[in-house]
Design an enzyme around this catalytic site. Structure first.
Site, PDB file in Angstrom:
ATOM      1  N   ASP A 128     -15.256  -3.736  -1.548  1.00 25.46           N
ATOM      2  CA  ASP A 128     -14.904  -3.550  -0.149  1.00 25.46           C
ATOM      3  C   ASP A 128     -16.198  -3.335   0.628  1.00 25.46           C
ATOM      4  O   ASP A 128     -17.022  -2.510   0.230  1.00 25.46           O
ATOM      5  CB  ASP A 128     -13.981  -2.344   0.022  1.00 25.46           C
ATOM      6  CG  ASP A 128     -12.765  -2.423  -0.894  1.00 25.46           C
ATOM      7  OD1 ASP A 128     -12.255  -3.544  -1.096  1.00 25.46           O
ATOM      8  OD2 ASP A 128     -12.341  -1.377  -1.409  1.00 25.46           O
ATOM      9  N   ASP A 145       0.862  -1.183   0.000  1.00 21.08           N
ATOM     10  CA  ASP A 145       0.000   0.000   0.000  1.00 21.08           C
ATOM     11  C   ASP A 145       0.897   1.231   0.000  1.00 21.08           C
ATOM     12  O   ASP A 145       1.780   1.366   0.855  1.00 21.08           O
ATOM     13  CB  ASP A 145      -0.905   0.012   1.226  1.00 21.08           C
ATOM     14  CG  ASP A 145      -2.024  -1.022   1.135  1.00 21.08           C
ATOM     15  OD1 ASP A 145      -2.082  -1.742   0.114  1.00 21.08           O
ATOM     16  OD2 ASP A 145      -2.818  -1.113   2.086  1.00 21.08           O
TER      17      ASP A 145
END
Length: 238
Positions: free
Chosen positions: A127, A8
């Site tokens: 998500d 990330d």
């Protein structure tokens, strides 16, 4: 099963978040390409990249580091975060990214995603918070059930779905296998589990459940998962 270790990217650094909250970012490397190289040495085929700044801004924000990762490894790269238009998709493919993850735009403009999936290697990122789709870098929760969104992308050329239980992300509390299987059943697509993986027992459980793949993040960075052992297990060598 395919294991995709994750990097990330926030402000050019490799970080991990807890439950998707930017203020929880813990920095693990100032040179993310070196992390990708380590994944390659351990036996990975893929790296899962997320441009966190891009996810909030709606446009690419960590291009320099993404280029460095591409230039310094032969890994296959999938990338998400801030991809909202075809121009950005083409730019990333020209840069050498192997497939793109479309998340927030999949909720707001599913027809765009279907059109892109017919032309380019596209993965849909779903998500969810309590089963409902989260968007805009998980800063907002929509009124759409995750399974309904997954069903919308059956038979349109999407390569896979990555489903994340946001409540477990970065918590190392175990993968939500039931949620992942519900997404897989709804879409009929290859489904990659994300959020909460802790150790080799989670890998064993995912394989037993017939899950196609999983994202590995904090479990690697915090040392609770031997990634080389996980790759061997996923390849059926253990």
């Amino acid at each position: 099963m395919t294991i995709l270790p994750a990097i990330d990217l926030k402000d050019g650094q490799a970080v991990r978040l807890t439950k998707g909250l930017m203020e929880t970012a813990k920095i693990y490397s100032d040179e993310p390409w070196q992390v990708a190289k380590r994944f390659e040495e351990l036996g990975s085929e893929w790296v899962h990249l997320v441009d966190l700044n891009g996810a909030f801004a709606g446009e690419p924000k960590n291009l320099d580091q993404i280029r460095k990762i591409r230039q310094n490894t032969s890994l296959k790269l999938e990338l998400g975060g801030g991809i909202r238009d075809e121009e950005t998709i083409r730019m990333y493919l020209d840069l050498g990214i192997d497939r793109l993850i479309l998340g927030s735009v999949a909720v707001k403009d599913p027809d765009f995603v279907k059109a892109m999936a017919a032309k380019y290697p596209i993965v849909v990122g779903i998500d969810a918070i309590d089963g409902m789709v989260a968007v805009e870098g998980w800063a907002e929760t929509s009124d759409m059930p995750a399974t309904k969104l997954a069903r919308a992308f059956a038979d349109c050329g999407v390569e896979a779905i990555i489903c994340t239980d946001v409540g477990r992300d970065g918590m190392m509390s175990g993968i939500n296998i039931d949620f992942t299987l519900a997404i897989k059943e709804a879409s009929g697509l290859e489904t990659i589990a994300s959020g909460g993986l802790r150790d080799i027992h989670d890998i064993e459980a995912l394989i037993a459940a017939g899950i196609d793949g999983t994202i590995v993040g904090k479990a690697f960075y915090e040392g609770t998962l031997d990634l080389a052992e996980a790759f061997r297990l996923a390849r059926g060598e253990l």
